[in-house]
Design a protein around this motif. Sequence first.
Motif, mmCIF file in Angstrom:
data_model
loop_
_atom_site.group_PDB
_atom_site.id
_atom_site.type_symbol
_atom_site.label_atom_id
_atom_site.label_comp_id
_atom_site.label_asym_id
_atom_site.label_seq_id
_atom_site.Cartn_x
_atom_site.Cartn_y
_atom_site.Cartn_z
ATOM 1 N N SER A 48 4.718 10.436 -19.164
ATOM 2 C CA SER A 48 3.935 9.598 -19.003
ATOM 3 C C SER A 48 3.460 7.942 -19.645
ATOM 4 C CB SER A 48 2.422 10.388 -20.347
ATOM 5 O OG SER A 48 1.145 9.923 -20.291
ATOM 6 N N TYR A 51 2.198 8.122 -23.192
ATOM 7 C CA TYR A 51 2.408 8.943 -24.738
ATOM 8 C C TYR A 51 3.208 7.834 -25.968
ATOM 9 C CZ TYR A 51 6.264 11.149 -26.877
ATOM 10 O OH TYR A 51 7.486 11.807 -28.200
ATOM 11 N N VAL A 149 0.032 19.361 -18.084
ATOM 12 C CA VAL A 149 -0.044 18.465 -19.269
ATOM 13 C C VAL A 149 1.441 19.555 -20.001
ATOM 14 C CG1 VAL A 149 -0.173 18.846 -22.134
ATOM 15 C CG2 VAL A 149 -2.203 18.392 -20.425
ATOM 16 N N HIS A 151 2.894 19.000 -23.615
ATOM 17 C CA HIS A 151 3.265 18.533 -24.967
ATOM 18 C C HIS A 151 4.069 18.209 -25.442
ATOM 19 C CE1 HIS A 151 -0.947 19.082 -25.598
ATOM 20 N NE2 HIS A 151 -1.329 20.499 -25.005
ATOM 21 N N THR A 159 -4.996 18.689 -27.588
ATOM 22 C CA THR A 159 -5.749 18.994 -26.561
ATOM 23 C C THR A 159 -6.552 17.188 -26.647
ATOM 24 O OG1 THR A 159 -7.906 20.567 -27.435
ATOM 25 C CG2 THR A 159 -5.809 21.370 -26.812
ATOM 26 N N ILE A 162 -4.174 12.011 -25.915
ATOM 27 C CA ILE A 162 -2.877 12.313 -24.795
ATOM 28 C C ILE A 162 -1.809 11.334 -25.311
ATOM 29 C CG2 ILE A 162 -4.281 9.775 -23.593
ATOM 30 C CD1 ILE A 162 -4.403 10.985 -20.850
ATOM 31 N N THR A 164 0.330 12.041 -27.485
ATOM 32 C CA THR A 164 0.999 13.050 -27.572
ATOM 33 C C THR A 164 1.211 14.471 -26.615
ATOM 34 O OG1 THR A 164 -0.494 15.172 -28.006
ATOM 35 C CG2 THR A 164 0.062 13.687 -30.011
ATOM 36 N N TYR A 165 1.040 13.517 -25.227
ATOM 37 C CA TYR A 165 1.140 14.561 -23.860
ATOM 38 C C TYR A 165 2.456 13.817 -22.948
ATOM 39 C CZ TYR A 165 -3.026 15.819 -24.071
ATOM 40 O OH TYR A 165 -4.558 17.100 -24.072
ATOM 41 N N VAL A 168 1.040 14.619 -17.607
ATOM 42 C CA VAL A 168 -0.311 14.755 -17.580
ATOM 43 C C VAL A 168 -0.315 13.462 -16.165
ATOM 44 C CG1 VAL A 168 -1.321 12.596 -18.825
ATOM 45 C CG2 VAL A 168 -2.179 14.601 -18.097
#
Length: 173
Positions: A48, A51, A149, A151, A159, A162, A164-165, A168
Motif C-alpha cells: 500500500s 502505509y 486488508v 494489517h 480498522t 489506513i 497501518t494497512y 488494501v
Amino acid sequence: MKYFNAFASTTAKLTLALAISLGMASCSKDDDMKEDPKQSMTYNYAFSDAYSGSHANNFSAKMEVEEIDDNSSKITVTLMNTMDGEMYMVHAHDAADPANTPNGTPYNETPNSNVFVQMGTGNGGTITLSQTANMSYEDITANYEAFFVVHDPTQSISTTDISTYLVVGAFAR
C-alpha cells in the motif's frame, strides 16, 4: 450358399448397428457424468502507498478465488515476504456508505467473517491462508463490494487508520 451370404450380410449389419448404438450410448453416458470445469481467478495486491510503518515494502499478497459449487467458493490468500514470528490479520471489510459508519469509513469496520477472516504467523517467507465462503464464485468475483486488508503485524490493529494497512484493495473484483 445364397441364403448363407444373405444371413452373413444381415448378421454383419446387425452387429455393426449394435456396436454403433453401444458406442453412442456410452458416449452419452460419459458426457452426462462429466462435471463442468470449476472456475478460478487470481488477484495480486501490491504494498500500500498509504502505509507508514517499519515493515519491509517488498511485502505483497495474492488471492485465489475457486468455485466449489453454486453456493460456495474457496478463498486462498498467499502473503509473500512476511516477517518471521509476526501475526498477520487478513480479512474482508464490506463496502458501506461513509455517512452510515461510526468513523466515516467507506466500509463496515467489522470484518466479514463469512467471507474471509484469517490470521497467520509469518515465517520470513511465504504463508498461505484459506477459507470457504458461503457465496458463489460469481458473487465474489463480480458482485461483492468490499475491501481486502492485510494489517501490519508490528502495529496495533486499527480498522480506521489506513496507514497501518500493508495491503488494501478491492476484494477479488
